[in-house]
Design a protein around this motif. Sequence first.
Motif, PDB file in Angstrom:
ATOM      1  N   ASP A  51     -31.476 -32.548 110.857  1.00 38.48           N
ATOM      2  CA  ASP A  51     -32.692 -33.388 110.921  1.00 38.48           C
ATOM      3  C   ASP A  51     -32.290 -34.858 111.062  1.00 38.48           C
ATOM      4  OD1 ASP A  51     -34.372 -31.260 110.556  1.00 38.48           O
ATOM      5  OD2 ASP A  51     -34.782 -31.647 108.432  1.00 38.48           O
ATOM      6  N   ARG A  52     -31.307 -35.264 110.238  1.00 33.19           N
ATOM      7  CA  ARG A  52     -30.928 -36.686 110.288  1.00 33.19           C
ATOM      8  C   ARG A  52     -30.196 -37.014 111.584  1.00 33.19           C
ATOM      9  NH1 ARG A  52     -27.878 -39.083 105.290  1.00 33.19           N
ATOM     10  NH2 ARG A  52     -26.158 -37.971 106.255  1.00 33.19           N
ATOM     11  N   LEU A  53     -29.413 -36.065 112.114  1.00 36.48           N
ATOM     12  CA  LEU A  53     -28.748 -36.312 113.407  1.00 36.48           C
ATOM     13  C   LEU A  53     -29.817 -36.569 114.471  1.00 36.48           C
ATOM     14  CD1 LEU A  53     -25.779 -36.203 114.653  1.00 36.48           C
ATOM     15  CD2 LEU A  53     -26.462 -33.974 115.537  1.00 36.48           C
ATOM     16  N   ALA A  81     -30.240 -45.404 111.032  1.00 31.67           N
ATOM     17  CA  ALA A  81     -29.485 -44.423 111.836  1.00 31.67           C
ATOM     18  C   ALA A  81     -28.061 -44.367 111.297  1.00 31.67           C
ATOM     19  CB  ALA A  81     -29.451 -44.841 113.302  1.00 31.67           C
ATOM     20  N   LYS A  82     -27.478 -43.181 111.289  1.00 29.86           N
ATOM     21  CA  LYS A  82     -26.089 -43.056 110.835  1.00 29.86           C
ATOM     22  C   LYS A  82     -25.194 -43.251 112.057  1.00 29.86           C
ATOM     23  CE  LYS A  82     -23.256 -40.046 107.894  1.00 29.86           C
ATOM     24  NZ  LYS A  82     -22.773 -40.991 106.905  1.00 29.86           N
ATOM     25  N   THR A  83     -24.960 -44.509 112.389  1.00 26.81           N
ATOM     26  CA  THR A  83     -24.195 -44.799 113.601  1.00 26.81           C
ATOM     27  C   THR A  83     -22.701 -44.791 113.303  1.00 26.81           C
ATOM     28  OG1 THR A  83     -23.953 -47.184 113.389  1.00 26.81           O
ATOM     29  CG2 THR A  83     -26.055 -46.375 114.293  1.00 26.81           C
ATOM     30  N   SER A 131     -20.767 -47.133 113.840  1.00 28.14           N
ATOM     31  CA  SER A 131     -20.287 -48.498 113.559  1.00 28.14           C
ATOM     32  C   SER A 131     -20.204 -48.718 112.053  1.00 28.14           C
ATOM     33  CB  SER A 131     -21.232 -49.520 114.182  1.00 28.14           C
ATOM     34  OG  SER A 131     -21.524 -49.164 115.509  1.00 28.14           O
ATOM     35  N   TYR A 132     -19.147 -48.242 111.443  1.00 30.67           N
ATOM     36  CA  TYR A 132     -18.985 -48.349 109.987  1.00 30.67           C
ATOM     37  C   TYR A 132     -17.995 -49.436 109.577  1.00 30.67           C
ATOM     38  CZ  TYR A 132     -21.900 -44.921 107.648  1.00 30.67           C
ATOM     39  OH  TYR A 132     -22.978 -44.269 107.086  1.00 30.67           O
ATOM     40  N   ALA A 133     -17.611 -50.327 110.508  1.00 35.13           N
ATOM     41  CA  ALA A 133     -16.622 -51.354 110.150  1.00 35.13           C
ATOM     42  C   ALA A 133     -17.152 -52.240 109.028  1.00 35.13           C
ATOM     43  CB  ALA A 133     -16.251 -52.181 111.371  1.00 35.13           C
ATOM     44  N   LEU A 192     -30.441 -51.760  98.181  1.00 38.31           N
ATOM     45  CA  LEU A 192     -30.429 -50.877  99.352  1.00 38.31           C
ATOM     46  C   LEU A 192     -29.670 -49.579  99.055  1.00 38.31           C
ATOM     47  CD1 LEU A 192     -29.857 -53.643 102.060  1.00 38.31           C
ATOM     48  CD2 LEU A 192     -31.990 -52.432 101.566  1.00 38.31           C
ATOM     49  N   GLU A 193     -28.404 -49.526  99.370  1.00 40.09           N
ATOM     50  CA  GLU A 193     -27.587 -48.307  99.225  1.00 40.09           C
ATOM     51  C   GLU A 193     -26.139 -48.752  99.112  1.00 40.09           C
ATOM     52  OE1 GLU A 193     -27.861 -46.162 103.000  1.00 40.09           O
ATOM     53  OE2 GLU A 193     -27.566 -48.033 104.088  1.00 40.09           O
ATOM     54  N   ALA A 194     -25.257 -47.803  98.874  1.00 39.03           N
ATOM     55  CA  ALA A 194     -23.821 -48.100  98.884  1.00 39.03           C
ATOM     56  C   ALA A 194     -23.314 -47.945 100.325  1.00 39.03           C
ATOM     57  CB  ALA A 194     -23.104 -47.146  97.934  1.00 39.03           C
ATOM     58  N   PRO A 195     -22.109 -48.442 100.635  1.00 43.65           N
ATOM     59  CA  PRO A 195     -21.620 -48.337 102.024  1.00 43.65           C
ATOM     60  C   PRO A 195     -21.476 -46.903 102.517  1.00 43.65           C
ATOM     61  CG  PRO A 195     -20.340 -49.957 100.803  1.00 43.65           C
ATOM     62  CD  PRO A 195     -21.232 -49.280  99.803  1.00 43.65           C
ATOM     63  N   THR A 196     -21.242 -45.946 101.613  1.00 44.82           N
ATOM     64  CA  THR A 196     -21.150 -44.544 102.058  1.00 44.82           C
ATOM     65  C   THR A 196     -21.892 -43.607 101.097  1.00 44.82           C
ATOM     66  OG1 THR A 196     -19.075 -44.132 100.877  1.00 44.82           O
ATOM     67  CG2 THR A 196     -18.867 -44.930 103.125  1.00 44.82           C
ATOM     68  N   ALA A 197     -22.924 -44.103 100.428  1.00 43.91           N
ATOM     69  CA  ALA A 197     -23.639 -43.239  99.469  1.00 43.91           C
ATOM     70  C   ALA A 197     -25.037 -43.777  99.215  1.00 43.91           C
ATOM     71  CB  ALA A 197     -22.878 -43.163  98.140  1.00 43.91           C
ATOM     72  N   SER A 198     -25.907 -42.886  98.734  1.00 37.08           N
ATOM     73  CA  SER A 198     -27.236 -43.301  98.273  1.00 37.08           C
ATOM     74  C   SER A 198     -27.150 -43.613  96.779  1.00 37.08           C
ATOM     75  CB  SER A 198     -28.254 -42.168  98.436  1.00 37.08           C
ATOM     76  OG  SER A 198     -28.196 -41.612  99.709  1.00 37.08           O
ATOM     77  N   GLY A 240     -30.573 -40.139 102.421  1.00 39.71           N
ATOM     78  CA  GLY A 240     -29.427 -39.311 102.073  1.00 39.71           C
ATOM     79  C   GLY A 240     -29.799 -37.844 101.898  1.00 39.71           C
ATOM     80  N   THR A 241     -28.991 -36.964 102.476  1.00 35.95           N
ATOM     81  CA  THR A 241     -29.258 -35.528 102.324  1.00 35.95           C
ATOM     82  C   THR A 241     -28.989 -35.084 100.883  1.00 35.95           C
ATOM     83  OG1 THR A 241     -27.009 -34.921 102.962  1.00 35.95           O
ATOM     84  CG2 THR A 241     -28.632 -35.062 104.735  1.00 35.95           C
ATOM     85  N   THR A 242     -27.986 -35.679 100.235  1.00 36.60           N
ATOM     86  CA  THR A 242     -27.671 -35.297  98.852  1.00 36.60           C
ATOM     87  C   THR A 242     -28.806 -35.723  97.923  1.00 36.60           C
ATOM     88  OG1 THR A 242     -25.423 -35.873  99.493  1.00 36.60           O
ATOM     89  CG2 THR A 242     -25.771 -35.326  97.186  1.00 36.60           C
ATOM     90  N   GLN A 243     -29.325 -36.916  98.157  1.00 36.13           N
ATOM     91  CA  GLN A 243     -30.458 -37.404  97.344  1.00 36.13           C
ATOM     92  C   GLN A 243     -31.672 -36.501  97.539  1.00 36.13           C
ATOM     93  OE1 GLN A 243     -33.091 -39.650  99.263  1.00 36.13           O
ATOM     94  NE2 GLN A 243     -34.280 -38.734  97.638  1.00 36.13           N
ATOM     95  N   SER A 267     -23.436 -38.604  97.534  1.00 38.06           N
ATOM     96  CA  SER A 267     -23.220 -38.366  98.972  1.00 38.06           C
ATOM     97  C   SER A 267     -22.618 -36.982  99.157  1.00 38.06           C
ATOM     98  CB  SER A 267     -22.324 -39.445  99.577  1.00 38.06           C
ATOM     99  OG  SER A 267     -21.076 -39.443  98.950  1.00 38.06           O
ATOM    100  N   SER A 268     -22.591 -36.548 100.403  1.00 39.63           N
ATOM    101  CA  SER A 268     -22.314 -35.144 100.722  1.00 39.63           C
ATOM    102  C   SER A 268     -20.957 -34.631 100.254  1.00 39.63           C
ATOM    103  CB  SER A 268     -22.379 -34.951 102.237  1.00 39.63           C
ATOM    104  OG  SER A 268     -23.665 -35.236 102.680  1.00 39.63           O
ATOM    105  N   VAL A 269     -19.938 -35.465 100.271  1.00 39.56           N
ATOM    106  CA  VAL A 269     -18.615 -34.963  99.919  1.00 39.56           C
ATOM    107  C   VAL A 269     -18.239 -35.376  98.490  1.00 39.56           C
ATOM    108  CG1 VAL A 269     -16.188 -34.841 100.620  1.00 39.56           C
ATOM    109  CG2 VAL A 269     -17.974 -34.992 102.361  1.00 39.56           C
TER     110      VAL A 269
HETATM  111  N1  PLP Z   1     -25.908 -44.152 102.885  1.00 36.81           N
HETATM  112  C1  PLP Z   1     -24.840 -44.360 103.676  1.00 36.81           C
HETATM  113  C2  PLP Z   1     -24.668 -45.708 104.308  1.00 36.81           C
HETATM  114  C3  PLP Z   1     -23.923 -43.334 103.943  1.00 36.81           C
HETATM  115  O1  PLP Z   1     -22.880 -43.546 104.752  1.00 36.81           O
HETATM  116  C4  PLP Z   1     -24.105 -42.073 103.317  1.00 36.81           C
HETATM  117  C5  PLP Z   1     -23.166 -40.970 103.560  1.00 36.81           C
HETATM  118  O2  PLP Z   1     -22.138 -41.114 104.129  1.00 36.81           O
HETATM  119  C6  PLP Z   1     -25.206 -41.902 102.476  1.00 36.81           C
HETATM  120  C7  PLP Z   1     -26.090 -42.945 102.279  1.00 36.81           C
HETATM  121  C8  PLP Z   1     -25.432 -40.587 101.780  1.00 36.81           C
HETATM  122  O3  PLP Z   1     -25.832 -39.611 102.704  1.00 36.81           O
HETATM  123  P1  PLP Z   1     -25.547 -38.074 102.466  1.00 36.81           P
HETATM  124  O4  PLP Z   1     -26.049 -37.752 101.094  1.00 36.81           O
HETATM  125  O5  PLP Z   1     -26.329 -37.395 103.511  1.00 36.81           O
HETATM  126  O6  PLP Z   1     -24.080 -37.860 102.580  1.00 36.81           O
END
Ligand code: PLP
Length: 294
Positions: free
Chosen positions: A67-69, A163-165, A167-169, A196-202, A223-226, A260-262
Amino acid sequence: MTLRFALVMDFAARDDARTDFEGTFATIDPSASALNIADLSAQRGDGIFESIGVIDQHAQDVILHLDRLAHSAGICDLPAPNRAQWQQAVARAAEHCPPVGEAVIKLILSRGVEHGPSPTAWITASDATDFSGVRSAGVRVVTLDRGYDSGVPARAPWLLLGAKTLSYAVNMAALREARRRGADDAIFITTDDVVLEAPTASLILRAGDRFITPAPSGGILHGTTQISLFDHLRAEGYQMAYEEVSVAALYRADAAWLVSSVRLAAPITMIDDTELPVDAELTASFNRYLLSPR
Ligand code: PLP
């Protein structure tokens, strides 16, 4: 990180009726070079991705990730992916993950080779980073200014917020800055004090009996995990809300987690100079749920 398996897809958009797996995917040697150097993912970070957690060969929350893709593709003006084909590719990649333990499947959809006819798409399966330590010991975080105010998502859709682009620099630079400041992770805030959110997590926080997460309408990833954890908490009888969260409310939280997912759920032990209470039993129950097949 060991790359175990890789597939390239003959990119199919939503209305492509092809269903034969072998005709649309090619397994490639994960250690060989495969990407065209003119690919716009490499040249401009122009594309989108998903990282799916895999536990004992079971890919978690595949539908939420697809869905998010599709959502990210819409924001980025990329063709809508063909779900059935991606689902087959994920199932094939999961077969190459370890029968016991954690792994990660990445889906990547790039705008393709410059001036080329179609997007480039590929999927990989690799061993996951070991996050078991942070799931119990927790993380210290610092708030970092994201450099824009909370009106930006509506005012400037070309920033592709939400969008989960690829561009994560900037996200990686924020993690390095957090470490320079003696923390493990960061939480982005707007110039007008909205969390807002963390750089790689909700972010999820608890205030009394309510669990709150910043609203995705604020230009962050949903976030899918959230989403999955909120479904679980709802079934357990708790109240959940998507809200605008101020930095002061974050400092006052009764508990907070990065999810987050992992990594799954990591309790936050400290935000800037404020210590946060950690509910070890609740955190363990979150991770038990997140480690179960979803
Ligand atoms: N927000 C950002 C910026 C992320 O990069 C991620 C995951 O990598 C998330 C939130 C959490 O998303 P998910 O729970 O789908 O992994």
